[in-house]
Motif scaffolding. Structure first.
Motif, PDB file in Angstrom:
ATOM      1  N   GLY A 186      21.591   2.928  -0.285  1.00  0.00           N
ATOM      2  CA  GLY A 186      21.812   4.191   0.432  1.00  0.00           C
ATOM      3  C   GLY A 186      20.663   5.165   0.335  1.00  0.00           C
ATOM      4  N   PRO A 187      19.429   4.757   0.675  1.00  0.00           N
ATOM      5  CA  PRO A 187      18.298   5.680   0.537  1.00  0.00           C
ATOM      6  C   PRO A 187      18.192   6.701   1.666  1.00  0.00           C
ATOM      7  N   CYS A 188      18.883   6.468   2.780  1.00  0.00           N
ATOM      8  CA  CYS A 188      18.777   7.356   3.943  1.00  0.00           C
ATOM      9  C   CYS A 188      19.851   8.442   3.883  1.00  0.00           C
ATOM     10  N   PRO A 189      19.705   9.509   4.690  1.00  0.00           N
ATOM     11  CA  PRO A 189      20.719  10.572   4.718  1.00  0.00           C
ATOM     12  C   PRO A 189      22.082  10.014   5.110  1.00  0.00           C
ATOM     13  N   SER A 190      23.135  10.670   4.655  1.00  0.00           N
ATOM     14  CA  SER A 190      24.498  10.198   4.921  1.00  0.00           C
ATOM     15  C   SER A 190      24.837  10.232   6.408  1.00  0.00           C
ATOM     16  N   ILE A 200      13.487  -3.488   6.478  1.00  0.00           N
ATOM     17  CA  ILE A 200      12.302  -4.177   6.994  1.00  0.00           C
ATOM     18  C   ILE A 200      11.693  -4.925   5.819  1.00  0.00           C
ATOM     19  N   VAL A 201      11.018  -6.045   6.098  1.00  0.00           N
ATOM     20  CA  VAL A 201      10.424  -6.838   5.030  1.00  0.00           C
ATOM     21  C   VAL A 201       9.478  -5.961   4.209  1.00  0.00           C
ATOM     22  N   GLY A 202       9.797  -5.835   2.972  1.00  0.00           N
ATOM     23  CA  GLY A 202       8.956  -5.064   2.059  1.00  0.00           C
ATOM     24  C   GLY A 202       9.218  -3.574   2.071  1.00  0.00           C
ATOM     25  N   GLU A 203      10.052  -3.089   2.966  1.00  0.00           N
ATOM     26  CA  GLU A 203      10.326  -1.658   3.044  1.00  0.00           C
ATOM     27  C   GLU A 203      11.593  -1.420   3.862  1.00  0.00           C
ATOM     28  N   TYR A 204      11.836  -0.165   4.215  1.00  0.00           N
ATOM     29  CA  TYR A 204      12.993   0.175   5.045  1.00  0.00           C
ATOM     30  C   TYR A 204      12.618   1.374   5.915  1.00  0.00           C
ATOM     31  N   ARG A 205      13.453   1.639   6.916  1.00  0.00           N
ATOM     32  CA  ARG A 205      13.208   2.759   7.827  1.00  0.00           C
ATOM     33  C   ARG A 205      14.514   3.495   8.081  1.00  0.00           C
ATOM     34  N   CYS A 206      14.428   4.821   8.095  1.00  0.00           N
ATOM     35  CA  CYS A 206      15.601   5.656   8.374  1.00  0.00           C
ATOM     36  C   CYS A 206      15.493   6.245   9.764  1.00  0.00           C
ATOM     37  N   SER A 207      16.641   6.409  10.411  1.00  0.00           N
ATOM     38  CA  SER A 207      16.694   7.058  11.723  1.00  0.00           C
ATOM     39  C   SER A 207      17.941   7.921  11.781  1.00  0.00           C
ATOM     40  N   CYS A 208      18.014   8.763  12.797  1.00  0.00           N
ATOM     41  CA  CYS A 208      19.137   9.686  12.952  1.00  0.00           C
ATOM     42  C   CYS A 208      19.731   9.544  14.350  1.00  0.00           C
ATOM     43  N   ARG A 209      20.943  10.055  14.491  1.00  0.00           N
ATOM     44  CA  ARG A 209      21.607   9.963  15.795  1.00  0.00           C
ATOM     45  C   ARG A 209      20.929  10.886  16.805  1.00  0.00           C
ATOM     46  N   LEU A 210      21.301  10.737  18.056  1.00  0.00           N
ATOM     47  CA  LEU A 210      20.693  11.483  19.145  1.00  0.00           C
ATOM     48  C   LEU A 210      20.844  12.986  18.907  1.00  0.00           C
ATOM     49  N   GLY A 211      19.769  13.686  19.102  1.00  0.00           N
ATOM     50  CA  GLY A 211      19.788  15.141  18.920  1.00  0.00           C
ATOM     51  C   GLY A 211      19.257  15.573  17.565  1.00  0.00           C
ATOM     52  N   LYS A 212      19.018  14.581  16.669  1.00  0.00           N
ATOM     53  CA  LYS A 212      18.477  14.909  15.361  1.00  0.00           C
ATOM     54  C   LYS A 212      17.224  14.083  15.089  1.00  0.00           C
ATOM     55  N   LYS A 213      16.412  14.608  14.176  1.00  0.00           N
ATOM     56  CA  LYS A 213      15.134  13.975  13.869  1.00  0.00           C
ATOM     57  C   LYS A 213      15.024  13.775  12.359  1.00  0.00           C
ATOM     58  N   CYS A 246      18.282  14.636   8.088  1.00  0.00           N
ATOM     59  CA  CYS A 246      18.338  14.600   9.549  1.00  0.00           C
ATOM     60  C   CYS A 246      18.451  16.033  10.048  1.00  0.00           C
ATOM     61  N   ASN A 247      17.358  16.543  10.579  1.00  0.00           N
ATOM     62  CA  ASN A 247      17.332  17.912  11.080  1.00  0.00           C
ATOM     63  C   ASN A 247      17.450  17.915  12.600  1.00  0.00           C
ATOM     64  N   PRO A 248      17.921  19.021  13.155  1.00  0.00           N
ATOM     65  CA  PRO A 248      18.008  19.100  14.622  1.00  0.00           C
ATOM     66  C   PRO A 248      16.660  18.829  15.278  1.00  0.00           C
ATOM     67  N   ASN A 249      16.672  18.015  16.299  1.00  0.00           N
ATOM     68  CA  ASN A 249      15.443  17.697  17.037  1.00  0.00           C
ATOM     69  C   ASN A 249      15.150  18.842  17.987  1.00  0.00           C
ATOM     70  N   THR A 250      14.420  19.825  17.467  1.00  0.00           N
ATOM     71  CA  THR A 250      14.177  21.043  18.250  1.00  0.00           C
ATOM     72  C   THR A 250      13.418  20.744  19.540  1.00  0.00           C
ATOM     73  N   GLY A 251      12.526  19.757  19.489  1.00  0.00           N
ATOM     74  CA  GLY A 251      11.783  19.425  20.710  1.00  0.00           C
ATOM     75  C   GLY A 251      12.711  18.967  21.821  1.00  0.00           C
ATOM     76  N   LEU A 252      13.661  18.101  21.463  1.00  0.00           N
ATOM     77  CA  LEU A 252      14.603  17.612  22.467  1.00  0.00           C
ATOM     78  C   LEU A 252      15.515  18.729  22.946  1.00  0.00           C
ATOM     79  N   ILE A 253      15.990  19.541  21.965  1.00  0.00           N
ATOM     80  CA  ILE A 253      16.896  20.640  22.332  1.00  0.00           C
ATOM     81  C   ILE A 253      16.205  21.631  23.250  1.00  0.00           C
ATOM     82  N   ILE A 254      14.950  21.975  22.887  1.00  0.00           N
ATOM     83  CA  ILE A 254      14.213  22.923  23.730  1.00  0.00           C
ATOM     84  C   ILE A 254      13.999  22.349  25.124  1.00  0.00           C
ATOM     85  N   GLY A 255      13.695  21.038  25.172  1.00  0.00           N
ATOM     86  CA  GLY A 255      13.510  20.414  26.486  1.00  0.00           C
ATOM     87  C   GLY A 255      14.760  20.498  27.344  1.00  0.00           C
TER      88      GLY A 255
END
Length: 742
Positions: free
Chosen positions: A303-307, A314-327, A335-344
């Protein structure tokens, strides 16, 4: 077929040439003894370990299988840290009450190999531990490093001890050096427990793991410590592949004996003597000593990523992502609000609204700026700024500047309190820097309606005053509610400080004070008689007489100044000024005249003569006012009582009588009877000549002479306080050197 067989044989030989020289252990090799895991390169049995040094014996004791390395039972093997945790034997030295003698128990040495051995005693995790109240034990490595160590533990009784403390009282711990693979332990026989056996029968010594040890006071008077694990305690051994000195050498070795077989492994140099160990690279875990032994770690299982995000292994590592609207922000793992997307989105849906809001905002700002400019322009107009501009254009040689408010804010660091030079009833004076030149900037407190209407005209007149004894007005700021004045900067202190400050009597002579008074009178005389129209100061006092580098007087602070009326009309104003200096006639009539300045100057003369403040806060009205005290002394012929002591001794009676008479005239209750400032300046000039040239005869009022203890000498020869050169008090006065009346 023959060609095919030759080709196959060639491939086999080629593979054999590049195959590792280290044999892969059989899957039949046991990997556990009892509860202890035995990972490769360690092994139990033939061909199950990397080399003989890694062989582990699995023995059955008390019906339980236990792994051993030599005489030491193995508790744990760590591939990551390159350590073996084993049981080491405690050495005891105890008193036998039956035989009344001391006896040794346990082992006296720890042997883990030779210099070529894989093992070293850990210098980081082990400490030589000695327990007892009269214990002196040695640890040595004569055949190896040559190290000799000493452990001492003492105490008088059990009350000296504390659980968990191992700093010498009942317990001590000593570090060992690197590269040790053997040690001897012995007690000094002369230091024993034969005298204290009733509460401390035994002393103990052992090389042991320091992190797991916590001293207990019961170790002193019981067998509890020796009974731990049947007289054994954990000890740490550092192991490594030691057939080469370092990783660099091992990697270049062409014999194929490099132990780090996994492609996802790293070689790590040993920190305890030569050799190396292997570790899986970051993101992998497993056994780096086996081919494909280091497996990818599924970091997502921890559980290294935000809840509220997603983890992608990924082989040798991992990657975190967030749902739509967050970055995803890696630094904070959130996971913070994706201000760029919101502003757009907002700009796409509400673009027009945003543009309107921006227009409204800037429109309001422009309106506010225009309002502020109009207010500044109105203040500028009210204060007569237009008149100043017209005159400055017509008289190009006029040395006067109209400053903006922004200029003065920069010059004073936004009117910082650290820049304050002084405060008064008419405003606050700040030190400023304009064009690398120091100036005095005065923010006036109030300006009445009449002054508002005529301020520009009055500034024009004041700016033309150019007298060496009057502070020069350099410019002003008119775009504020209360105008700001800019004067030349005068470096030294004030006449007030010279008279009333610390050590004033030692720092300044009376003749200098008299000169300063004369120069100030000249400045006021210029304002009254030569300025056009005349200028009334309105607040003459010693603190408004500034002194430059050469202690030359400069009259300052025109906050209360007004222009004298050009006709005979009555000029009424609010009572202004400083208590103690105020003209009584002005206080009754509220009519400020040039004779009001004369009265205030008379008080200054009293300060010079008496060294006293113009007004005291205690006593009756007559006792509080210096002017009333002086006039009363004059009336009662007691002037000598109010004069400052060093002045009476140093100055002539004629000079003091003349100054007293001049001050009395200035303090006349009726302004018409007072002299003008020009007459005051002329009189001070004559008095200074008397001070500088004592042979000059001075006409003074008989009354003033009598006040100083003399008979009137008008029309007769008089005797001054000094004697002609070459004559003394006991010699008759030479008629040629007598002083005569004018």
């Amino acid at each position: 077929m023959q060609v095919f067989l030759k080709l196959c044989l060639g491939l086999v030989l080629l593979v054999a040439q590049y195959a590792p020289g280290i044999a892969v252990p059989s899957s039949d090799c046991p990997r556990q003894c009892g509860t202890v895991e035995i990972p490769y390169p360690f092994g139990i049995g033939a061909n199950c370990s990397l080399s003989v040094g890694f062989n582990i014996s699995c023995k059955v004791q008390d019906g339980v299988s236990r792994p051993f390395k030599g005489d030491f039972e193995v508790l744990d093997i760590s591939l990551t840290h390159g350590t073996l945790r084993v049981f080491n034997y405690i050495t005891a030295y105890c008193y036998n009450a039956s035989t009344t003698s001391m006896k040794f128990f346990g082992r006296y040495d720890g042997y883990v190999g030779r210099p070529s051995s894989l093992y070293r005693l850990s210098d980081v995790q082990n400490k030589f531990t000695v327990i007892g109240c009269n214990a002196l034990a040695f640890i040595s490595d004569y055949n190896g490093t040559g190290y000799q160590g000493l452990g001492v533990a003492t105490c008088r009784n059990l009350s000296d001890l504390a659980d968990g403390s191992c700093s010498g009282m009942g317990c001590s711990q000593t570090a060992i050096p690197k590269r040790m693979y053997y040690y001897d332990t012995t007690f000094l026989k002369g230091v024993n427990t034969s005298e204290i056996w009733e509460f401390n029968p035994c002393s103990y010594a052992v090389l042991m793991e320091a992190a797991t040890f916590r001293f207990n006071t019961t170790y002193i008077n019981t067998n509890k410590f020796n009974d731990t694990y049947n007289g054994r305690v954990p000890m740490i051994l550092d192991w490594a592949v030691r057939d080469v000195k370092s990783c660099d050498v091992a990697k270049q070795n062409n014999t194929g004996t490099y132990a780090c077989l996994s492609s996802n492994s790293d070689c790590v140099d040993s920190t305890n003597d030569q050799g190396y160990t292997c570790n899986c690279t970051n993101g992998y875990e497993g056994n780096p000593y086996l081919q494909d032994g280091c497996k990818d770690v599924n970091e997502c299982s921890h559980g290294p990523c935000p809840s509220d995000g997603y983890c992608h292994n990924i082989v040798g590592e991992y990657r975190c992502s967030c749902r739509l609207g967050k970055k995803y922000v890696k630094e904070s793992n959130t996971c913070n609000p994706n201000t760029g997307l919101i502003i757009g989105v907002i700009m796409g849906l509400f673009g027009v609204m945003v543009i309107i809001m921006i227009i409204v905002f800037w429109g309001q700002r422009i309106i506010q700026t225009e309002k502020l400019n109009k207010v500044k322009q109105e203040y500028f107009r009210q204060h007569g700024g237009l008149i100043l501009f017209d005159r400055m254009k017509s008289e190009q040689g006029l040395a006067f500047t109209i400053f903006s408010e922004a200029q003065l804010i920069r010059a004073t660091d936004n009117f910082n309190s650290s820049r304050i030079l002084g405060k008064g009833g008419h405003g606050t004076v700040y030190k400023g820097i304009i064009n690398n030149m120091p100036v005095a900037i005065k923010r006036c407190a109030v300006v009445d309606e009449r002054q508002k209407k005529e301020f520009g005209q009055e500034m024009l007149i004041l700016s033309q005053i150019n007298h060496k004894h009057v502070v020069k007005l350099l410019g002003c700021c008119l775009e504020v509610e209360v105008p700001i004045l800019v004067y030349e900067f005068v470096l030294n202190d004030t006449l007030f400080e010279l008279i009333h400050g610390k050590n004033h009597a030692l720092q300044i002579s009376f003749s200098t004070l008299l000169r300063i008074a004369h120069e100030a009178a000249e400045g006021l005389s210029f304002l009254h008689s030569f300025a056009s129209p005349p200028i009334i100061h309105g607040d003459v006092k010693t603190s408004n007489i500034l002194l430059d580098d050469n202690y030359m007087a400069k009259v300052s602070d025109f906050g209360a100044s007004i222009l004298a009326p050009s006709d005979k009309e009555q000029f009424i104003t609010m009572v202004k000024g400083t208590c103690g200096y105020l003209d009584p006639e002005y206080m009754q009539t509220c009519q400020l005249t040039d004779k009001s300045d004369v009265y205030s100057f008379g008080v200054i003369l009293l300060e010079i003569l008496t060294g006293q403040l113009p007004l005291k806060l205690e006593g009756s009205e007559k006792q509080r006012s210096l002017a009333l005290i002086f006039l009363s002394a004059m009336k009662e012929n007691n002037l000598n009582d109010v004069l400052v002591s060093h002045v009476k001794v140093q100055e002539s009676k004629e000079l003091l009588a003349g100054l007293a008479d001049l001050a009395k005239k200035c303090l006349d209750m009726c302004g018409d009877n007072r002299p003008s400032m020009k007459e005051v300046a002329d009189e001070l000039n004559r008095l200074r000549k008397l001070s500088l040239h004592p042979w000059v005869r001075l006409d003074v009022e008989p009354e003033a002479e009598n006040l100083l203890g003399r008979e009137s000498t008008r029309g007769y020869d008089i005797e001054l306080s000094g004697y002609p050169v070459g004559e003394s008090e006991n010699q008759p006065i030479n008629p040629r050197s007598s002083y005569y009346a004018r």
